[in-house]
Design a protein around this motif. Structure first.
Motif, short mmCIF file in Angstrom:
data_model
loop_
_atom_site.label_atom_id
_atom_site.label_comp_id
_atom_site.label_asym_id
_atom_site.label_seq_id
_atom_site.Cartn_x
_atom_site.Cartn_y
_atom_site.Cartn_z
N ALA A 28 0.82 -1.21 0.00
CA ALA A 28 0.00 0.00 0.00
C ALA A 28 0.86 1.26 0.00
O ALA A 28 0.59 2.23 -0.75
CB ALA A 28 -0.93 -0.02 1.22
N ASN A 29 1.91 1.26 0.82
CA ASN A 29 2.80 2.42 0.85
C ASN A 29 3.56 2.57 -0.48
O ASN A 29 3.79 3.70 -0.97
CB ASN A 29 3.79 2.29 2.00
CG ASN A 29 3.11 2.38 3.36
OD1 ASN A 29 2.03 2.97 3.48
ND2 ASN A 29 3.74 1.80 4.38
N ALA A 30 3.98 1.43 -1.06
CA ALA A 30 4.69 1.49 -2.34
C ALA A 30 3.79 2.04 -3.44
O ALA A 30 4.24 2.79 -4.33
CB ALA A 30 5.20 0.10 -2.71
N ARG A 31 2.50 1.64 -3.43
CA ARG A 31 1.57 2.16 -4.44
C ARG A 31 1.48 3.68 -4.36
O ARG A 31 1.55 4.39 -5.38
CB ARG A 31 0.20 1.52 -4.23
CG ARG A 31 -0.82 1.94 -5.28
CD ARG A 31 -2.19 1.32 -5.01
NE ARG A 31 -2.14 -0.13 -5.04
CZ ARG A 31 -2.34 -0.91 -4.00
NH1 ARG A 31 -2.59 -0.37 -2.80
NH2 ARG A 31 -2.28 -2.21 -4.13
N GLY A 97 4.73 -9.75 -13.31
CA GLY A 97 3.48 -9.12 -13.67
C GLY A 97 2.50 -9.06 -12.52
O GLY A 97 1.76 -8.07 -12.36
N TRP A 98 2.41 -10.15 -11.72
CA TRP A 98 1.46 -10.15 -10.60
C TRP A 98 1.80 -9.07 -9.58
O TRP A 98 0.90 -8.49 -8.96
CB TRP A 98 1.41 -11.51 -9.94
CG TRP A 98 2.73 -11.97 -9.33
CD1 TRP A 98 3.68 -12.71 -9.95
CD2 TRP A 98 3.21 -11.67 -8.02
NE1 TRP A 98 4.74 -12.93 -9.11
CE2 TRP A 98 4.48 -12.29 -7.90
CE3 TRP A 98 2.72 -10.96 -6.94
CZ2 TRP A 98 5.25 -12.21 -6.76
CZ3 TRP A 98 3.47 -10.87 -5.79
CH2 TRP A 98 4.74 -11.49 -5.70
N GLY A 104 -0.46 -1.63 -9.12
CA GLY A 104 -1.62 -1.03 -9.79
C GLY A 104 -1.43 0.41 -10.25
O GLY A 104 -2.39 1.19 -10.22
N VAL A 105 -0.22 0.78 -10.67
CA VAL A 105 0.04 2.14 -11.18
C VAL A 105 0.34 2.03 -12.68
O VAL A 105 1.33 1.38 -13.07
CB VAL A 105 1.20 2.81 -10.45
CG1 VAL A 105 1.46 4.21 -11.02
CG2 VAL A 105 0.88 2.91 -8.96
N ALA A 106 -0.51 2.63 -13.52
CA ALA A 106 -0.33 2.57 -14.98
C ALA A 106 0.54 3.72 -15.46
O ALA A 106 0.67 4.75 -14.78
CB ALA A 106 -1.70 2.60 -15.67
N PRO A 107 1.16 3.60 -16.65
CA PRO A 107 1.93 4.73 -17.21
C PRO A 107 1.03 5.95 -17.41
O PRO A 107 -0.16 5.82 -17.74
CB PRO A 107 2.44 4.18 -18.54
CG PRO A 107 2.41 2.69 -18.38
CD PRO A 107 1.25 2.40 -17.50
N GLN A 108 1.61 7.14 -17.24
CA GLN A 108 0.87 8.40 -17.37
C GLN A 108 1.47 9.19 -18.54
O GLN A 108 2.69 9.33 -18.64
CB GLN A 108 0.95 9.21 -16.08
CG GLN A 108 0.38 8.47 -14.87
CD GLN A 108 0.48 9.28 -13.60
OE1 GLN A 108 0.55 10.53 -13.67
NE2 GLN A 108 0.49 8.60 -12.46
N PRO A 127 6.12 3.72 -14.79
CA PRO A 127 6.47 3.31 -13.42
C PRO A 127 7.27 2.02 -13.32
O PRO A 127 7.51 1.52 -12.23
CB PRO A 127 5.09 3.11 -12.78
CG PRO A 127 4.23 2.64 -13.91
CD PRO A 127 4.74 3.34 -15.15
N GLU A 128 7.70 1.45 -14.47
CA GLU A 128 8.31 0.13 -14.41
C GLU A 128 9.57 0.11 -13.56
O GLU A 128 9.78 -0.80 -12.75
CB GLU A 128 8.64 -0.36 -15.82
CG GLU A 128 9.19 -1.78 -15.82
CD GLU A 128 9.53 -2.25 -17.22
OE1 GLU A 128 9.55 -1.42 -18.13
OE2 GLU A 128 9.77 -3.44 -17.39
#
Length: 458
Positions: A28-31, A97-98, A104-108, A127-128
């Motif tokens: 959660a903190n990493a997200r 991938g999992w 759950g952060v997509a490219p912006q 974010p990769e």
């Protein structure tokens, strides 16, 4: 499953739950951190892209900006959609991938337009690399936690094994008790290994073993004394039969033989004298027969009171008092029987208990007349709900100047006192013999009321 394995499984479950909770918090903190990092990188890319596009070099802006090597940023000339994961920093391995799905952060992407509205440049924040860094950190932390958990489980395995080691010795001690070996064994074998609860358990088992050993020694001593008492009783009975009964029977035999000879060879000249002799010898035979009868009754009474086979205990005690009153009329005799809370009274006692109460009264009366020379003797039998109390009191000198004797001290007295003490102790009761208020002797016994069949236990 052993207690050791259960405790380790509980510790392992606790560590697993702790690791799962920690991983959830870290994800959660990493997200949040990755989202903030992507927003910051996108703002930086927009600022740099606007500055580069303002120099009217849009076709070359993307290539020049990519050469800057700005982290997490990719620049595309013209309008373009954000590709999910492009090339990333070679210094970090890509995350599974999992795991990326958990973050759950997509490219912006952000498009930069010129004055004419045409899209000059598209800024993409990917974010990769950040997700890969988080993955590496969590992987290293998980590996460290796994190693620490294994070390902790190993230490717990050793510690719990040492703590529970006394249980094996305690089990062996209990097995020895079941086999009848009451020796305490090694003194440090039941020490508890530093665990207070096991130490108390080991101390209790050691004390139990010592008590059982003492009880075994006491039972052997009691059995030996009972055997000795039985042997003495048999010797006394054999002596009485040999000395008195044998002599009486021999005298009867001699007189009967003389009578037979006189009757077979009558002599007229001595008819009167022979008749006189025959009559005298017949009277001697009758007297000897009466003596034999009294002796046989005395022996039978010693072996077992016939009154108890014919009468209830209360009437047997009353008959015992009446018999002594006929023998010793100058002594004042009294019998008091009280029944408190017992519907069946003293007549409902089982055979062993009834015989013990009768023997206590009988032996106490004999001792009172033999040693005390009393003028008053009283017998009291009280039946309570859970016990029977017997008390015999006389007003002779007795123990007037001496202390009260408890059961174990009474056993060191004469044969009668020893026999009473052994009977009472065999039934789990108490016996005291001592002075009665400064003068006279008081014999008091308390016997527990138990179900019939006590003779198997005694």
């Amino acid at each position: 499953m052993s207690l050791r394995v259960r405790m380790l499984a509980l510790i392992g479950l606790f560590l697993a739950l702790l690791a799962g909770a920690g991983a959830a918090v870290m994800i959660a903190n990493a997200r949040d951190a990755v989202r903030a990092e992507m927003a910051s990188a996108l703002d930086l890319g927009i600022a740099v892209g606007r500055a580069e596009a303002g120099r009217d070099a849009a076709p070359d802006a993307a290539a020049s900006l990519d050469r800057l090597g700005l982290r997490h940023l990719r620049f595309i000339a013209g309008a373009a959609s954000a590709e999910p994961f492009g090339d990333h920093d070679a210094g970090h391995a890509s995350a599974p991938g999992w795991f990326a799905a958990l973050i759950g952060v997509a490219p912006q992407a952000q498009a930069l337009t010129g004055p004419d509205g045409r899209v000059l440049l598209t800024v993409v924040a990917e974010p990769e690399d950040e997700v890969a860094e988080v993955w590496e950190d969590m992987r290293d932390l998980a590996l460290a936690m796994l190693v620490a958990g294994l070390l902790l489980l190993g230490a717990a395995w050793v510690a719990v094994g040492r703590a529970l080691a006394p249980l094996g010795r305690i089990e062996a001690a209990v097995q020895r008790l079941r086999e009848g070996v009451y020796g305490p064994g090694p003194r440090d074998g039941l020490a508890g290994g530093g665990v207070p609860e096991l130490a108390r358990l080991g101390t209790g088992i050691t004390a139990l073993a010592e008590e059982l050993a003492a009880a075994g020694r006491e039972n052997r001593r009691l059995g030996q004394r009972l055997i000795e008492a039985q042997d003495r009783e048999r010797r006394d009975i054999a002596r009485e039969i040999h000395d008195e009964l044998g002599a009486a029977l021999f005298a009867i035999k001699v007189d009967a033989g003389r009578i037979l000879r006189l009757s077979e060879e009558p002599k007229p000249e001595a008819f009167i004298s022979e008749r006189v002799e025959i009559a005298g010898r017949a009277r001697a035979v009758l007297s000897m027969a009466a003596d034999v009868h009294r002796l046989s009754r005395r022996i039978l009474v010693r072996l077992r009171p016939a009154l108890l086979d014919q009468l209830p205990l209360g009437e047997a005690l009353s008959g015992l008092i009446d018999e002594w009153a006929r023998r010793e009329p100058e002594v004042c005799w009294s019998l008091d029987i009280a029944e408190d809370g017992a519907p069946d009274g003293i007549d409902g006692l089982d055979e062993v208990l009834s015989l013990t109460v009768f023997r206590l009264a009988q032996e106490s009366l004999v001792n009172a007349l033999r040693h005390a020379r009393p003028t008053r003797v009283s017998v009291s039998v009280r039946r309570r709900t859970d016990r029977v109390e017997v008390m015999v009191v006389d007003d002779g000198p007795g123990f007037a100047e001496g202390p009260v004797l408890a059961s174990d001290e009474a056993e060191r007295g004469g044969l009668g006192i020893s026999g009473m003490a052994e009977r009472v102790r065999a039934l789990g009761g108490t016996l005291s013999i001592g002075a009665d208020g400064g003068q006279g002797t008081r014999v008091a016994a308390s016997l527990p009321c138990v179900p019939a069949g006590l003779e198997r236990v005694a």
